[in-house]
Scaffold this active site. Structure first.
Site, PDB file in Angstrom:
ATOM      1  N   ASP A 244       0.819  -1.208   0.000  1.00 15.04           N
ATOM      2  CA  ASP A 244       0.000   0.000   0.000  1.00 15.04           C
ATOM      3  C   ASP A 244       0.858   1.266   0.000  1.00 15.04           C
ATOM      4  OD1 ASP A 244      -2.382   1.531   0.270  1.00 15.04           O
ATOM      5  OD2 ASP A 244      -2.095   1.616   2.446  1.00 15.04           O
TER       6      ASP A 244
ATOM      7  N   TYR B 192      -6.932  -3.417  12.317  1.00 18.03           N
ATOM      8  CA  TYR B 192      -7.686  -2.213  11.927  1.00 18.03           C
ATOM      9  C   TYR B 192      -9.163  -2.371  12.285  1.00 18.03           C
ATOM     10  CZ  TYR B 192      -3.507  -0.423   9.774  1.00 18.03           C
ATOM     11  OH  TYR B 192      -2.239   0.077   9.589  1.00 18.03           O
TER      12      TYR B 192
ATOM     13  N   GLU C   3       0.737  -1.825  14.192  1.00 15.49           N
ATOM     14  CA  GLU C   3      -0.027  -0.878  13.369  1.00 15.49           C
ATOM     15  C   GLU C   3      -1.443  -0.826  13.907  1.00 15.49           C
ATOM     16  OE1 GLU C   3      -0.180  -1.450   9.083  1.00 15.49           O
ATOM     17  OE2 GLU C   3       1.947  -1.980   9.025  1.00 15.49           O
TER      18      GLU C   3
ATOM     19  N   GLU D 229       3.234  -8.404   7.165  1.00 14.93           N
ATOM     20  CA  GLU D 229       1.967  -9.028   6.773  1.00 14.93           C
ATOM     21  C   GLU D 229       2.106  -9.998   5.608  1.00 14.93           C
ATOM     22  OE1 GLU D 229      -1.199  -6.236   6.194  1.00 14.93           O
ATOM     23  OE2 GLU D 229      -0.993  -5.370   8.180  1.00 14.93           O
TER      24      GLU D 229
END
Ligand code: BDP
Length: 645
Positions: A208, A498, A534, A445
């Site tokens: 990303d 998230y 994160e 990840e």
């Protein structure tokens, strides 16, 4: 002073550890510095540039563009170095270009460098993304696979054989990513002629951030004597008030190296010295290297001067500190360290990933302003100058390799693994001596639930440990605790999540429950300390709503607050850190889930604070003050805390 049994045991351990440090790569990669025996000439600046727009991107090689001045091969444009080339022009084709681009610069080499046959002349590129080939005066001198890490070539011979003082440097750089590069990617040819023209292709990736390309870090010419210090490895420990610095120096080009090592304190006083290429220096009344906000006098650096007989001198900053991990804690100098920090990117307007001192200094000022004591080099190694800043300011680093977006099972094969091991070797070789670096991260990840991931990460983590036994190793997971095949091998569990963003969007009321479950599950299964590596939410600066809605500054704040409530419970147990995603907004490829890039920054891309920055600032200073070791008055003078506490 005679050494005690405990000290001797510590020395033996250090020496044994050093034997295994960095044996894999043949040569060293010391940062080029000036010294009485070394000169550095920065040849960054304005270069000329040409993208090879031929259908196969192969015309430059077919026509041997490196053989003559690039301007004679066709149209060239100005290109700053260091910088990504993507955002420099008004041409979308350059921005999105995939394939070979060519850089060239003519430089003068001082006559004395050429005339003195005892001088070794090296050309070094701080980094270029992704694959590079280097020529000097039309002669190929080296090639390198991988962005984010330096490479260099001894060009003394070429210069002396070709046209002497004039030096035409040509660098071809290709940003194509394949299943076996790091990060991986695929090139997809679009064959439906009703929708795409002939030969149309795209680069697909699973990460990303924008795949910025070009020469991203300074290009230097530097000299060393022929007999020169090639590499230095230090490892440090201490017992009571005695610091121990073990060192291993390798000298090339001389059969009878006579190494002398001298360690000086910040006031210039010599505190220890030794003869020989390996040994242990003992420092009484040691000043340890402490992280920012953990001690009144953080980031203490000694200066280690290494001399090889009469010929070469190299000076290395040395911070004396230890790092240890228990089942619930991360210890720096035997004291619990809590990471309250950020994840970053090398990313800014216009220059993309190009190294830029104003940006680096601004970012350190912002990190210190907000009370951050650490950052992770998501998702690739950052410039060495940034690590040097961290050493000098006491900012702790989790040093990550470019193993991001490993999602395709074909990227777990032997060729990929072999390359990944080499990249870790290059990374450890470059960064092993930085006291700020306290942990290696081998990936972000990955698809760690795929069957080959078990073997892959076992190899990767154990190889990294064999390169450097003094630091813990981790990788960053977003996988479910029950299916993660790499977690058994790491020292610290780093988890990204998230909640209320990618899962249950809009439902911040679920964060508490879900985050608690996440922590309890991971700790229950592995009994290893956990970093929330994160978490965050996009906030478009200036967008507001109350009650909060996604993409507003209030929503970002609410997500953070909900996470913080859980961190505050769990940091009493086994949670050892929290790193916000992200320090600043950053560019990504174009997609329907990104509005001119990722907006999870607590600062904008131009480094202005959003509401979340003030929230974190208050929190981080409060956590730092809790440790009770701060001279708050001194810190208040530096950063007016009275406004926020
Ligand atoms: C995480 C990735 C990071 C992304 C972030 C996001 O590690 O690179 O930018 O998600 O989506 O999973 O904002």
């Amino acid at each position: 002073m005679g050494s005690s049994g405990a000290e001797r045991a510590a020395e033996r351990l250090l020496l044994a550890a050093l034997c295994s440090v960095c044996q894999a790569l043949q040569d060293g990669m010391l940062f080029p510095t000036e010294s009485p025996s070394r000169e550095v000439k920065d040849v960054s600046g304005l270069w000329i540039f040409r993208a090879d727009e031929s259908p196969e991107r192969s015309r430059g090689f077919e026509q041997q563009w490196y053989k003559s001045p690039l301007a004679e091969t066709g149209p060239v444009i100005d290109m700053p170095v260091p910088s990504s080339y993507n955002d420099i022009t008004q041409d979308a084709q350059i921005r999105d270009f995939i394939g070979w681009v060519w850089y060239e610069k003519d430089v003068w080499v001082p006559a004395r460098w050429i005339q003195d046959r005892g001088t070794r002349i090296v050309l070094r590129v701080g980094s270029a993304h992704y694959y590079s080939v280097l020529w000097v005066n039309g002669v190929k001198v080296t090639e390198h696979v991988g962005g984010h890490l330096p490479f260099e070539a001894d060009i003394s011979g070429v210069l002396r054989q070709t046209s002497g003082n004039q030096c035409r440097i040509t660098i071809a750089v290709n940003n194509t990513l394949t299943l076996e590069t790091l990060p991986p990617g695929t090139i997809q040819y679009m064959t439906d002629r009703s929708r795409y023209p002939a030969g149309y292709f795209v680069q697909n990736t699973n990460f990303d951030f924008f795949n910025y390309a070009g020469i991203h870090r300074p290009v230097l010419l530097y000299t060393t004597p022929k007999a020169h210090i090639d590499d230095i490895t230090v490892e440090t420990t201490f017992s009571d008030n005695i610091g121990l610095v073990s060192f291993n120096v390798s000298v090339l080009g001389s059969s009878k190296a006579a190494v002398k090592v001298t360690l000086s304190a910040q006031d210039g006083r010599c505190v220890a010295s030794a003869d020989g290429s390996r040994g242990v220096l003992k420092v009484t009344d040691v000043n340890l290297w402490w992280p920012y906000l953990m001690h009144e006098n953080p980031a203490y650096l000694y200066s280690m001067e290494v001399k090889d007989g009469q010929t070469d001198v190299y000076t290395l900053p040395v911070g004396i500190r230890t790092v240890k991990v228990t089942s619930t804690q991360f210890l720096i100098n035997n004291k619990p360290f809590y990471f309250h920090g950020v994840n970053k990117h090398e990313d800014a307007d216009i220059r993309g990933k190009g190294f830029d001192w104003p940006l680096v200094v601004k970012d350190f000022n912002l990190m210190k302003w907000m009370g951050a004591n650490s950052f992770r080099t998501s998702h690739y190694p950052y410039a060495e100058e940034i690590l040097q800043m961290a050493d000098r300011h006491g900012i702790v680093i989790i040093d990550e390799c470019p193993g991001v977006g490993i999602k395709d099972i074909r990227s777990f094969g032997n060729v990929s693994l072999a390359h990944h091991l080499t990249v870790m070797e290059e990374l450890v070789r470059r960064d092993k001596n930085h006291p700020s670096v306290v942990m290696w991260s081998v990936a972000n990840e990955p698809a760690s639930e795929m069957p080959p991931a078990g073997f892959y990460f076992k190899e990767l983590v154990s190889h990294t440990r064999s390169l450097d036994s003094s630091r813990p190793v981790t990788y960053i997971t977003a996988s479910n605790y029950a299916r993660d095949l790499g977690a058994p091998y790491v020292d610290v569990i780093c988890v990204n999540s998230y909640f209320s963003w990618y899962q249950d969007p809009g439902h911040t009321e679920l964060i508490g429950l879900q985050l608690n479950t996440q922590f309890d599950n991971w700790y229950g299964k592995y009994q290893k300390p956990i970093i929330q590596s994160e978490y965050g939410a996009d906030a478009v600066p200036g967008l507001h709503s109350d009650p909060p809605m996604m993409f507003t500054e209030e929503y970002q704040k609410t997500v953070l607050q909900n996470y913080h409530n859980v961190f505050d419970q769990k940091r009493k147990e086994f949670v050892i850190g929290e790193l916000i995603w992200n320090f600043a907004d950053f560019m990504t490829s174009q997609s329907i889930i990104r509005v001119v890039g990722n907006k999870k920054g607590i600062f904008t891309r131009q480094r202005q604070p959003k509401a979340g920055a003030f929230l974190l600032r208050e929190r981080y200073w409060r956590i730092a003050n809790e440790t009770g070791v701060l001279n708050t008055i001194k810190l208040e003078q530096e950063y007016p805390l009275r406004f926020i506490l």
